[in-house]
Design a protein around this motif. Structure first.
Motif, mmCIF file in Angstrom:
data_model
loop_
_atom_site.group_PDB
_atom_site.id
_atom_site.type_symbol
_atom_site.label_atom_id
_atom_site.label_comp_id
_atom_site.label_asym_id
_atom_site.label_seq_id
_atom_site.Cartn_x
_atom_site.Cartn_y
_atom_site.Cartn_z
ATOM 1 N N LEU A 103 0.741 -1.294 0.082
ATOM 2 C CA LEU A 103 -0.030 -0.089 -0.015
ATOM 3 C C LEU A 103 0.827 1.188 -0.054
ATOM 4 C CD1 LEU A 103 -2.652 -1.058 2.717
ATOM 5 C CD2 LEU A 103 -2.979 -1.395 0.028
ATOM 6 N N LEU A 157 -9.740 2.659 -1.570
ATOM 7 C CA LEU A 157 -8.910 1.527 -0.572
ATOM 8 C C LEU A 157 -9.944 0.715 -0.603
ATOM 9 C CD1 LEU A 157 -6.344 0.820 0.411
ATOM 10 C CD2 LEU A 157 -7.322 1.889 2.607
ATOM 11 N N ASP A 175 -10.765 -1.476 -3.414
ATOM 12 C CA ASP A 175 -9.673 -2.348 -3.749
ATOM 13 C C ASP A 175 -9.583 -3.506 -3.038
ATOM 14 O OD1 ASP A 175 -8.920 -0.849 -6.017
ATOM 15 O OD2 ASP A 175 -7.427 0.293 -4.779
ATOM 16 N N LYS A 213 -9.053 -3.643 0.109
ATOM 17 C CA LYS A 213 -8.073 -3.285 1.070
ATOM 18 C C LYS A 213 -8.753 -2.589 2.341
ATOM 19 C CE LYS A 213 -4.979 -4.787 -2.035
ATOM 20 N NZ LYS A 213 -4.355 -5.867 -2.017
ATOM 21 N N THR A 214 -7.923 -2.767 3.444
ATOM 22 C CA THR A 214 -8.356 -2.234 4.594
ATOM 23 C C THR A 214 -7.174 -1.395 5.241
ATOM 24 O OG1 THR A 214 -7.748 -4.136 6.033
ATOM 25 C CG2 THR A 214 -9.918 -3.874 5.676
#
Length: 450
Positions: free
Chosen positions: A256, A282, A285, A287-288
């Motif tokens: 990231l 984010l 995507d 993602k966290t």
């Protein structure tokens, strides 16, 4: 060796400058106390120890001591010295060591040139980075992908967008693709432009989107020598996550990187709308946020005056199953003290109490930073600054001189009796700093964290 390092710990000037040339007829035990080391192996250990302690200003003194001892420095020793000056952003020292290498017939290699260019970037001196790059080509040392990215990020640090894109063109013409660190540099270049264009945040979001398809013709992974010297790519390119890279608990997710730089930029720019847009990207995507991104989200809210939303992010993280981090407490305390509102100062104090109750303690650097900020409170009871001071004293930590000076001035501005125990003690700590510096205190030496 430990005794020798302890003997130089409290000294501002080097042993050489304080005592003049060494007398080799001195008793052996006195000589050992006044000497850094006796052979190249021990000198390497000293350099590594001082670098780990962030006492970079002593590296040149170590080298002078080595030359007086008649010990022949090796290429590896010079590399260790220059890595230390890079980590400490001491450009003049790094150039001095470069000149010493040339004088001894040890021309720098590509890795060392990368370190020198990176040091220039840390010092925001892109012009000298170009000089080093030109010297590199004159000496027929072939630049690598890392060299170009170091140069790109050196220009990005000063917002020189035209030069950054010129380097990108040079990279593509040389058959090198753009990787995530290149996009990180492009984002930093947009953020650092002066004056700041109105479309800066929009450009940064576009770059984040473009970075998702990055590919590099030449792999720019960690070079073996960089790994041996403890230099990550994040540190080499001056990426904001460099200081947190090896923290456990999911602090930094390296894939990231572009998001890290973008969130950091929006926090600096205090643009909540752009930050929330990026947060949505984010999530799209799948993602966290890692801990670093969470810190930037908190910073963005808090420094924009949205204390409730910053506090909510903190509370949501602490109520999750993720491991608590001292940086989360420190970020909330620092952000809550912006503008010194009564609500913010109360949040800061409550957070510090909660932190202590969970057995989290500030280190010297964090505590000094928070004390310096808290000391700027002009109204109120000064309770937050007093509490931070007491926390550090309970851990037997002495704040840095700027923090002590700010706290001392804040106490003096209040109606406190001259014989107040707190004021007397703070005054003694301040006087000790001043006396150790000979009346001309130099923050770059005394501010370093233990």
């Amino acid at each position: 060796m430990k005794k020798m390092l302890q003997s130089i710990y409290g000294q501002r000037r080097s042993l050489l400058r304080a005592a003049g040339r060494r007398h080799f007829t001195a008793e052996s035990d006195v000589y050992r106390k006044r000497n850094y080391a006796n052979n190249i192996s021990e000198y390497n250990t000293v350099v590594g120890s001082l670098t780990a302690q962030r006492r970079y200003w002593l590296l040149r003194d170590v080298y002078e001591d080595l030359t007086l001892d008649g010990v022949q420095p090796s290429r590896d020793f010079f590399h260790s010295l220059i890595v230390g000056t890079m980590k400490g952003a001491r450009m003049q020292d790094s150039l001095f060591f470069r000149d010493e290498m040339n004088a001894m017939g040890l021309p720098p290699d590509v890795a060392l040139y990368n370190f020198l260019i990176s040091t220039c970037g840390k010092c925001k001196n892109a012009e000298h980075a170009v000089h080093i790059f030109e010297e590199m080509k004159q000496n027929e040392v072939k630049p690598t992908g890392q060299t170009y990215i170091c140069l790109l990020n050196a220009f990005a640090a000063t917002g020189r967008l035209d030069q950054v894109y010129a380097i990108v063109r040079d990279m593509t013409s040389a058959g090198l693709g753009l990787n995530n660190y290149c996009y990180a540099g492009l984002i930093a270049a947009h953020k650092n432009r002066v004056p700041l264009p109105d479309d800066t945040c929009g450009k940064i979001i576009e770059l984040v989107e473009q970075s998702k398809g990055w590919s590099s013709v030449e792999a720019t992974g960690a070079v073996a020598e960089n790994v041996m010297l403890g230099v990550s790519e994040e540190e080499l390119y001056n990426i904001p996550t460099a200081a947190y890279l090896y923290r456990r608990g999911g602090f930094v997710a390296r894939p990231l990187t572009v998001y890290h730089v973008a969130f950091h930029a929006f926090a600096d720019l205090q643009n909540v709308e752009a930050m929330e847009t990026l947060l949505g990207m984010l999530a799209n995507d799948n993602k966290t946020p890692d801990v670093f991104i969470t810190l930037q989200i908190m910073r963005c809210y808090l420094h924009s005056g949205k204390l409730d939303r910053g506090l909510r992010v903190f509370e949501e993280y602490m109520s999750s199953s993720k491991p608590p981090m001292i940086e989360l407490y420190a970020t909330l305390v620092e952000g809550a003290m912006v503008n010194y509102t009564p609500e913010g100062m109360q949040i800061a104090q409550d957070t510090l109490v909660a932190m202590a109750s969970r057995n989290f303690f500030l280190n010297q650097r964090m505590g000094s930073n928070l004390l310096r900020i808290a000391a700027g409170e002009k109204t109120g009871g000064y309770t937050t600054a007093n509490y931070i001071w007491d926390l550090m004293q309970s851990c037997k930590l002495t704040p840095s001189f700027p923090a002590v000076e700010a706290y001392f001035k804040g106490l003096k501005e209040r109606e406190i009796p001259e014989d107040d125990p707190r004021l007397i003690f703070v005054s003694r700590v301040r006087d000790k700093y001043i006396s150790r510096s000979g009346g001309a205190f130099q923050p770059q030496e005394e501010m370093e964290a233990v």
